[in-house]
Design a protein around this motif. Structure first.
Motif, PDB file in Angstrom:
ATOM      1  N   ARG A 241       0.817  -1.215   0.000  1.00 45.84           N
ATOM      2  CA  ARG A 241       0.000   0.000   0.000  1.00 45.84           C
ATOM      3  C   ARG A 241       0.848   1.262   0.000  1.00 45.84           C
ATOM      4  O   ARG A 241       0.464   2.277  -0.584  1.00 45.84           O
ATOM      5  N   ASP A 242       1.993   1.208   0.667  1.00 46.51           N
ATOM      6  CA  ASP A 242       2.832   2.406   0.744  1.00 46.51           C
ATOM      7  C   ASP A 242       3.385   2.799  -0.618  1.00 46.51           C
ATOM      8  O   ASP A 242       3.597   3.982  -0.895  1.00 46.51           O
ATOM      9  N   GLU A 243       3.631   1.810  -1.457  1.00 45.00           N
ATOM     10  CA  GLU A 243       4.189   2.097  -2.776  1.00 45.00           C
ATOM     11  C   GLU A 243       3.162   1.940  -3.892  1.00 45.00           C
ATOM     12  O   GLU A 243       3.474   2.167  -5.063  1.00 45.00           O
ATOM     13  N   SER A 244       1.921   1.561  -3.509  1.00 46.51           N
ATOM     14  CA  SER A 244       0.852   1.350  -4.499  1.00 46.51           C
ATOM     15  C   SER A 244       1.326   0.444  -5.631  1.00 46.51           C
ATOM     16  O   SER A 244       1.175   0.747  -6.822  1.00 46.51           O
ATOM     17  N   ALA A 245       1.928  -0.657  -5.252  1.00 44.27           N
ATOM     18  CA  ALA A 245       2.464  -1.590  -6.237  1.00 44.27           C
ATOM     19  C   ALA A 245       2.458  -2.997  -5.661  1.00 44.27           C
ATOM     20  O   ALA A 245       2.447  -3.195  -4.443  1.00 44.27           O
ATOM     21  N   PHE A 246       2.463  -3.987  -6.554  1.00 44.43           N
ATOM     22  CA  PHE A 246       2.545  -5.378  -6.117  1.00 44.43           C
ATOM     23  C   PHE A 246       3.993  -5.754  -5.830  1.00 44.43           C
ATOM     24  O   PHE A 246       4.901  -5.388  -6.571  1.00 44.43           O
ATOM     25  N   GLN A 247       4.206  -6.480  -4.746  1.00 42.60           N
ATOM     26  CA  GLN A 247       5.517  -7.005  -4.396  1.00 42.60           C
ATOM     27  C   GLN A 247       5.531  -8.502  -4.726  1.00 42.60           C
ATOM     28  O   GLN A 247       4.710  -9.272  -4.234  1.00 42.60           O
ATOM     29  N   LYS A 248       6.438  -8.907  -5.592  1.00 42.48           N
ATOM     30  CA  LYS A 248       6.553 -10.326  -5.934  1.00 42.48           C
ATOM     31  C   LYS A 248       7.236 -11.064  -4.796  1.00 42.48           C
ATOM     32  O   LYS A 248       8.238 -10.601  -4.261  1.00 42.48           O
ATOM     33  N   LEU A 249       6.703 -12.219  -4.433  1.00 45.63           N
ATOM     34  CA  LEU A 249       7.191 -12.971  -3.283  1.00 45.63           C
ATOM     35  C   LEU A 249       7.823 -14.283  -3.726  1.00 45.63           C
ATOM     36  O   LEU A 249       7.368 -14.922  -4.680  1.00 45.63           O
ATOM     37  N   GLN A 250       8.851 -14.660  -3.008  1.00 46.97           N
ATOM     38  CA  GLN A 250       9.519 -15.931  -3.280  1.00 46.97           C
ATOM     39  C   GLN A 250       8.654 -17.075  -2.762  1.00 46.97           C
ATOM     40  O   GLN A 250       8.166 -17.048  -1.636  1.00 46.97           O
ATOM     41  N   GLU A 662      11.001  -3.575   3.446  1.00 46.82           N
ATOM     42  CA  GLU A 662      11.150  -2.225   4.000  1.00 46.82           C
ATOM     43  C   GLU A 662       9.820  -1.759   4.578  1.00 46.82           C
ATOM     44  O   GLU A 662       8.755  -1.925   3.967  1.00 46.82           O
ATOM     45  N   LEU A 663       9.890  -1.176   5.762  1.00 40.78           N
ATOM     46  CA  LEU A 663       8.694  -0.705   6.468  1.00 40.78           C
ATOM     47  C   LEU A 663       8.477   0.774   6.186  1.00 40.78           C
ATOM     48  O   LEU A 663       9.386   1.588   6.350  1.00 40.78           O
ATOM     49  N   LYS A 664       7.253   1.121   5.803  1.00 40.73           N
ATOM     50  CA  LYS A 664       6.920   2.512   5.528  1.00 40.73           C
ATOM     51  C   LYS A 664       5.573   2.840   6.157  1.00 40.73           C
ATOM     52  O   LYS A 664       4.866   1.970   6.635  1.00 40.73           O
ATOM     53  N   GLY A 665       5.236   4.130   6.164  1.00 37.62           N
ATOM     54  CA  GLY A 665       3.945   4.539   6.697  1.00 37.62           C
ATOM     55  C   GLY A 665       3.789   4.163   8.153  1.00 37.62           C
ATOM     56  O   GLY A 665       4.723   4.280   8.955  1.00 37.62           O
ATOM     57  N   PRO A 666       2.591   3.673   8.541  1.00 32.82           N
ATOM     58  CA  PRO A 666       2.359   3.283   9.943  1.00 32.82           C
ATOM     59  C   PRO A 666       3.334   2.217  10.445  1.00 32.82           C
ATOM     60  O   PRO A 666       3.703   2.222  11.621  1.00 32.82           O
ATOM     61  N   LEU A 667       3.768   1.307   9.568  1.00 31.69           N
ATOM     62  CA  LEU A 667       4.726   0.282   9.997  1.00 31.69           C
ATOM     63  C   LEU A 667       6.068   0.904  10.362  1.00 31.69           C
ATOM     64  O   LEU A 667       6.750   0.446  11.282  1.00 31.69           O
TER      65      LEU A 667
END
Length: 795
Positions: A241-250, A662-667
């Motif tokens: 949500r912080d980057e408004s993008a999907f994060q690909k997971l291993q 990486e933690l951003k925003g409330p995290l």
């Protein structure tokens, strides 16, 4: 702990599914009416896929032993823009559990196993500690999650420890609850069940056994439980949500916990699984499991809450008085839902390539409503002009909605509709004889209108199950039902020792209300002849005030169906006056001395022993910190994995059982609030500090102090009234895929260091995983750190 969780769970359901109400599709032998409903389902799921940030998913529906839908939506690979098809494989997570219980049912038919045999009949060394019932654990106990042992997923999470080592390590687990008294989800015991089945059948492994007895006979040719053999698998993602993008997971290797959650499959294969179950152990007339054993799977073995039970690998509930058998699953990058309504011979499977999603539970309502509604929608009999009289803006204050505007309007099709902020526009059916306008998407949610003035309603009511939410028209003030002066003697703070802070009796919308910590403001109706004030949100709940001869409130009790569930005593005015000020509480805890000591200590290193009590696992912690914005924490559990968390100025990250994140925003803000200095320098780390009452912890008198920091849940401290020691901290920690998780942090065994009292042991408790005990071994000060200490490198 006594609280309002029975209300909160329903609120979560409301927020995750009511207001959740959106696939190229293969349809077999569908009539025209059924085709229209399937098209509506398809459109609804596709809309929700986009709204809920799901990259791709697949949906299959079986009715009357026919596959009436089998369809892919979105992408299995975002970068490559490869579409999901009915043959795309996904990790199905914990929906695997039903395969393990079914396999054991087959071995019961062969007289190789018994549901009520002890696990030691199959694995003689597996004797978990169950308090007074050590050695009594049966196969049924393990498959129904009623052992009293809580989740100990840390034992398998890194995917590198063998199945046998996981079971042996778990023998040191301390039960969280009494044997057979409560439902405690436990993946490791499903692993033990699968290994028991392999032993009983003299099979090479659970994997070979489930292949032989289920996958092959059902024609599930693309399905596998072995990480390296699974093919044609969608890529897994998480929405950042912080980057408004999907994060690909291993993709996580689940071989070591496969009987609990390691199967990969697609909707083509899973429709065979649905047909097998809806035919109660048969496929195309051939029985693979006897009726007697099949009935065991779907029989309630432990109650979770009202109308929700767990059988053997299945959750059992009801929808409109019809039995529902279902199970969800979520693993890194994937989530799944398998649900059936046996009476209607209806079932579906939903597979997605994202970690957890509220669509799993919401999907059931959409499928059931669309395919089980016997009557056609009736047109709204009022004309467009009459409908416009209902339109307007109404203010919501419940759940996560705070002063949120719900808008009633007429949509382009001429239908009265409700626009829910942040969600979508929901078309409404015509009102029934009670004046309720049900959502077209579900027969569980409706609205009505009241208090008409000049042809316009001033109150909108929203109904779900047994809850009623009132939303006044924007700008409208509700008229008091009685003199507010008569309510004044009841207002104030009421303390219950199990709640993090007092309940507040207050006036809301010119009505008496109670504000429950961690819940919401509940408005009350006028008292009945017995003094019970019914909750306006739920008629089963009521509050009753005890008053003295002067009419002042002295206590508050809450009832469910007229049975008391909570009591709280009034904080009297003289008690409030006697509470310390913020400055006085800071003086009591030795704020200035602690700050001075911290500056004197400079860069420091703390080393500690860690015990995961409910997992039976031990490890070590090393923490370095410097200034107010640098710390790094390493938790090392040897073969079971490592976890690291870092804060370095404006950068924060975590790494362990998942790749570096990486933690951003409330995290990010939460990472700052978890700096060791945050519990010392309260003024710097929190926006407000307020003493709100008195409390007892382990028989010691304490002051309750409420801490607030922007974008984070409230933190409550219990401070020893004599020593100033912080004995307890209650907080909800934000988790990426699990919302806010409640924690109680206890500080004990205080020692003096440079005149400052610091705890030697810290215990972190949450109701899902139990206790983590931290015992400090050393505290080194005036360290010299290279800047590289405060960094994490990706694996």
């Amino acid at each position: 702990m006594t609280n309002f969780k029975f209300i909160q769970s329903k609120l979560l359901a409301l927020l995750a599914s009511i207001l959740l109400l959106a696939i190229n599709v293969t349809v077999a032998h569908a009539n025209e009416a059924e085709s229209e409903r399937l098209e509506e389902i398809s459109n609804t799921f596709e809309k929700l896929r986009k709204d809920l940030k799901i990259p791709g998913m697949a949906l299959a529906i079986v009715k009357n032993d026919r596959v009436i839908m089998s369809k892919g939506f979105g992408f299995r690979d975002i970068e490559g823009q490869s579409p999901v098809t009915s043959d795309t494989n996904f990790a199905i997570g914990s929906t695997t559990k039903a395969f393990t219980s079914t396999l054991i049912g087959m071995l019961n038919d062969e007289n190789k196993m018994s549901w009520d045999a002890k696990v030691t009949d199959y694995i003689d060394w597996f004797v978990p500690n169950l308090n007074d019932e050590t050695g009594a654990l049966t196969i049924r106990d393990m498959l129904s999650n009623r052992s009293g042992l809580s989740r100990n997923d840390i034992l398998w999470a890194n995917g590198k420890v063998s199945r046998e080592d996981i079971l042996r390590e778990s023998l040191d687990s301390i039960p969280l609850d009494k044997f057979r008294e409560k439902f405690n989800y436990n993946n490791v015991l499903f692993l033990a069940s699968g290994m028991s089945a392999a032993k009983a059948a003299n099979a090479e492994s659970w994997d070979s056994l489930v292949q032989e007895k289920i996958f092959t006979p059902l024609g599930m040719s693309s399905t596998s439980s072995i990480h390296d053999k699974a093919e044609n698998i969608a890529l897994g993602y998480r929405w950042n949500r912080d980057e408004s993008a999907f994060q690909k997971l291993q993709r996580k290797n689940l071989d070591n916990i496969a009987p609990a959650g390691g199967i990969y499959s697609n909707i083509s294969d899973m429709t065979q699984w649905l047909r097998f179950n809806l035919n109660q152990g048969k496929l195309d007339g051939s029985p693979l499991l006897s009726q007697k054993q099949f009935e065991q799977l779907w029989s309630p073995a432990i109650s979770i809450k009202q109308n929700l039970h767990y059988g053997l690998g299945w959750f059992i509930s009801q929808w409109n008085d019809k039995k529902v058998v279902e199970h969800g699953g979520s693993i890194l990058g994937f989530s799944a839902q398998v649900a059936m309504m046996p009476e209607e011979k209806l079932g579906f499977v939903l597979l997605t390539n994202t970690t957890n999603t509220p669509l799993l539970k919401g999907s059931m309502e959409i499928i059931w409503k669309n395919l089980l509604s016997a009557t056609e929608e009736t047109s709204q009999t009022t004309n467009h002009r009459e409908l416009s009289e209902y339109t307007g803006r109404f203010v919501a204050n419940f759940g996560s909605f705070k002063d949120s505007i719900f808008t009633v309007l007429v949509n382009p099709k001429g239908e009265l509709s409700l626009d829910v902020p942040g969600q979508r526009l929901y078309a409404l059916r015509s009102p029934n004889e009670e004046g309720k306008w049900f959502f077209k998407m579900t027969n569980k949610v409706a609205i009505s209108f009241e208090q008409f003035r000049q042809g316009k309603p001033n109150i909108l009511k929203m109904y779900q199950n047994d809850m009623v939410f009132e939303l006044p028209r924007e700008g409208y003030k509700i008229e008091p039902e009685m003199s507010l002066a008569r309510l004044k003697p009841l207002l104030g703070s009421y303390v219950n020792k199990d709640l993090p802070r007092p309940i507040q009796a207050l006036i809301s919308n010119n009505r008496l209300a109670i504000d429950v910590p961690g819940e919401m403001v509940y408005e009350l109706k006028l008292p009945d002849k017995d003094g019970h004030r019914t909750f306006r949100i739920n008629s089963k709940l009521s509050a009753k005030f005890t008053v003295n001869d002067n009419g002042d409130g002295t206590a508050l009790s809450v009832f469910k169906n007229r049975r008391k569930v909570l009591s709280a005593n009034r904080v009297q005015a003289n008690d409030i006056k006697s509470l310390p000020t913020t400055d006085e509480i800071l003086s009591l805890i030795g704020y200035e001395q602690k700050i001075a000591a911290y500056r004197k200590w400079g860069p420091s290193t703390i080393k500690a022993k860690i015990s995961m009590l409910q997992a039976g696992l031990q490890g070590v912690m090393t923490m370095h910190y410097d200034n107010d914005d640098k710390f790094i924490q390493h938790l090392d559990f040897g073969a079971y994995g490592k976890i690291s968390n870092v804060l370095n100025g404006d950068y924060a990250a975590t790494m362990g059982f998942e790749p570096l994140f990486e933690l951003k925003g409330p995290l990010m803000e939460q990472a700052r609030a978890e700096h060791p200095m945050s519990i010392i320098d309260l003024k710097s780390f929190y926006d407000s500090i307020q003493v709100i009452g008195r409390h007892q912890v382990d028989g010691l008198d304490t002051y309750l102090v409420e801490l607030k920091r922007k974008d984070l849940p409230i933190t409550t401290l219990s401070i020893d009234a004599k020593t100033g020691d912080i004995l307890e901290r209650k907080v909800k920690l934000l988790a990426r895929d699990a919302g806010a998780v409640p924690f109680v942090v206890s500080y004990r065994n205080f020692v003096l260091k440079d005149g400052v009292r610091i705890p030697k042991t810290i215990n972190l408790f949450n109701p899902m995983n139990g206790n983590m005990l931290i015992e400090y071994q050393s505290f080194e000060v005036n360290e010299k750190f290279n800047e590289s200490v405060f960094s994490l490198e990706r694996d």
